[in-house]
Design a protein around this motif. Structure first.
Motif, PDB file in Angstrom:
ATOM      1  N   CYS A 275      27.743 -15.194   0.000  1.00  0.00           N
ATOM      2  CA  CYS A 275      28.851 -15.614   0.852  1.00  0.00           C
ATOM      3  C   CYS A 275      28.967 -15.496   1.870  1.00  0.00           C
ATOM      4  CB  CYS A 275      29.589 -14.613  -0.093  1.00  0.00           C
ATOM      5  SG  CYS A 275      30.472 -15.408  -1.510  1.00  0.00           S
ATOM      6  N   GLY A 276      28.478 -14.120   2.181  1.00  0.00           N
ATOM      7  CA  GLY A 276      28.468 -13.896   4.219  1.00  0.00           C
ATOM      8  C   GLY A 276      27.901 -14.889   4.273  1.00  0.00           C
ATOM      9  N   GLN A 277      26.653 -15.164   4.640  1.00  0.00           N
ATOM     10  CA  GLN A 277      25.988 -15.697   5.467  1.00  0.00           C
ATOM     11  C   GLN A 277      26.464 -17.395   5.729  1.00  0.00           C
ATOM     12  OE1 GLN A 277      21.848 -15.391   3.977  1.00  0.00           O
ATOM     13  NE2 GLN A 277      21.676 -13.118   4.696  1.00  0.00           N
ATOM     14  N   ASN A 278      26.862 -18.221   4.737  1.00  0.00           N
ATOM     15  CA  ASN A 278      27.735 -18.996   4.551  1.00  0.00           C
ATOM     16  C   ASN A 278      29.347 -18.786   4.921  1.00  0.00           C
ATOM     17  OD1 ASN A 278      25.552 -21.395   3.526  1.00  0.00           O
ATOM     18  ND2 ASN A 278      25.217 -19.231   2.491  1.00  0.00           N
ATOM     19  N   SER A 279      29.635 -18.020   5.643  1.00  0.00           N
ATOM     20  CA  SER A 279      31.475 -17.489   5.592  1.00  0.00           C
ATOM     21  C   SER A 279      32.294 -19.142   6.274  1.00  0.00           C
ATOM     22  CB  SER A 279      31.321 -16.123   6.337  1.00  0.00           C
ATOM     23  OG  SER A 279      30.817 -15.963   7.749  1.00  0.00           O
ATOM     24  N   MET A 280      31.179 -19.593   7.292  1.00  0.00           N
ATOM     25  CA  MET A 280      31.863 -20.103   8.309  1.00  0.00           C
ATOM     26  C   MET A 280      32.616 -21.438   7.042  1.00  0.00           C
ATOM     27  SD  MET A 280      32.604 -21.828  10.599  1.00  0.00           S
ATOM     28  CE  MET A 280      31.880 -20.431  11.961  1.00  0.00           C
ATOM     29  N   ALA A 281      31.675 -21.640   6.129  1.00  0.00           N
ATOM     30  CA  ALA A 281      31.882 -23.216   5.598  1.00  0.00           C
ATOM     31  C   ALA A 281      32.814 -22.745   4.795  1.00  0.00           C
ATOM     32  CB  ALA A 281      30.779 -23.237   4.342  1.00  0.00           C
ATOM     33  N   ILE A 282      32.598 -20.934   4.243  1.00  0.00           N
ATOM     34  CA  ILE A 282      34.195 -20.816   3.200  1.00  0.00           C
ATOM     35  C   ILE A 282      36.040 -20.789   4.180  1.00  0.00           C
ATOM     36  CG2 ILE A 282      35.010 -18.808   2.129  1.00  0.00           C
ATOM     37  CD1 ILE A 282      32.569 -18.267   1.146  1.00  0.00           C
ATOM     38  N   VAL A 283      35.009 -20.225   4.802  1.00  0.00           N
ATOM     39  CA  VAL A 283      36.736 -20.237   6.112  1.00  0.00           C
ATOM     40  C   VAL A 283      36.992 -21.788   6.456  1.00  0.00           C
ATOM     41  CG1 VAL A 283      37.227 -20.007   7.967  1.00  0.00           C
ATOM     42  CG2 VAL A 283      36.407 -18.657   7.775  1.00  0.00           C
TER      43      VAL A 283
END
Length: 350
Positions: A275-283
């Motif tokens: 989740c942390g390494q894909n945080s941009m997608a989540i934002v």
């Protein structure tokens, strides 16, 4: 990757999960908002390498990386959401307020300067603020290094700059001055600086002891602060500068110590790190993914389709927040992982 600090990835992962939870109305949102975004600025400061500001070429290289990693995604997705605004209105994702061609063009131009705005891109304020803080910090660090002869003096001057900026940022908060988001940059520059300080302290101070005690103390201070005031970083709103610093530091300590424990549980740690390494997608995508759950609810309960346009979520009661969190986290992460794999295969092919 061998030298990567997994604790920071876990902190970012927890932070992004809490952000999504806060946006969909999970319990204890007021408590979460005390620190859940501040730790991202601190994590970025923690990861800032002093070598980025040694020479002008280093500074330019750093700025170039930030433009690629933060400015470009911001502009890209703000433009996508802007161009699709009227489409979203037609299919019921937005309330019926269409934009003219002029309004669309104006918002895209503003996005180039990281000041665009769309409903689904509301969380991108963080990307804009982080970009400006990181670049400003690097430039100031370069100037300070030219004027000082020791690392200690460099850190002290950066601290002085952050205090001045915080004072001006707080003044902006009291007078509701916006300055195109510069108010947030001034207020949260100190958080970036704190992250850099924490990293330096860990090099000289032993921190591997008393994990539970530090966790408990930080949590209790946050519980107390939760009764005293509130934080809304997107609005540059906080009780006072000391309050901001205290809750941010305690939030960091709490999550850092939690991360030390989570590292012992590999599967859970890996999931949070992902989740942390894909945080941009989540934002970028979590608000849009919330619409999936709202659509399901509208269909199941046979409610008017206009309800899908409710922002950020349609259902705020009960356990609906769990479904919203699942959609807002899992779907963006899956899409991000798939995109990275496709991109990797394409690059290998050519």
């Amino acid at each position: 990757m061998k030298n990567r600090n997994i604790s920071i990835d876990i902190i970012k992962g927890i932070g992004i999960i809490l952000m999504v939870g806060g946006h969909c109305g999970m319990p204890f949102t007021h408590f979460i908002y005390l620190f859940h975004m501040a730790i991202f600025f601190m994590a970025s400061g923690y990861c800032f390498n002093a070598s980025n500001s040694e020479t002008m070429q280093d500074v330019l290289s750093f700025v170039k990386r930030k433009f690629k990693g933060l400015w470009f995604p911001y502009v890209l997705w703000m433009a996508v959401f802007t161009l699709l605004h009227n489409v979203f209105v037609k299919i019921g994702i937005y309330s019926p307020e269409s934009w003219s061609i002029g309004e669309i063009g104006k918002n895209i131009i503003k996005s180039l300067f990281m000041h665009g705005h769309t409903q689904l891109g509301s969380a991108l304020w963080f990307i804009s603020t982080l970009m400006q803080i990181a670049v400003l910090y690097c430039c100031i660090d370069y100037v300070i290094k030219k004027a000082t002869v020791s690392k200690k003096a460099n850190f002290l001057l950066q601290g002085a700059v952050s205090i001045v900026f915080l004072a001006v940022g707080y003044r902006c908060a009291l007078t509701d001055s916006i300055w195109w988001g510069i108010n947030r940059v001034l207020s949260y520059y100190c958080l970036f600086y704190l992250g850099a300080v924490v990293r330096e302290l860990q090099k000289t101070v032993r921190t591997e002891k008393y994990h539970y005690w530090k966790m408990v103390v930080a949590f209790l201070i946050l519980v107390l602060c939760n009764q005293i005031g509130s934080i809304a970083l997107d609005e540059n709103r906080y009780k006072n500068p000391v309050f901001l610093l205290v809750v941010s530091i305690c939030g960091w300590v709490l999550l850092y110590e939690v991360a030390q424990e989570l590292k012992k549980k590999k599967l859970l740690a890996d999931a949070i790190v992902c989740c942390g390494q894909n945080s941009m997608a989540i934002v970028v995508l979590h608000f849009l993914c919330f619409k999936i759950i709202s659509l399901v609810g509208v269909v199941v309960y046979n409610q008017p389709r206009e309800g899908i346009a409710a922002f950020p979520v349609l259902y705020e009661q009960g356990a609906w927040w769990i479904a919203y969190m699942f959609a807002g986290i899992i779907v963006p992460v899956l899409l991000s992982v798939m995109w990275k794999k496709l991109k990797g295969k394409h690059e290998k092919r050519y």
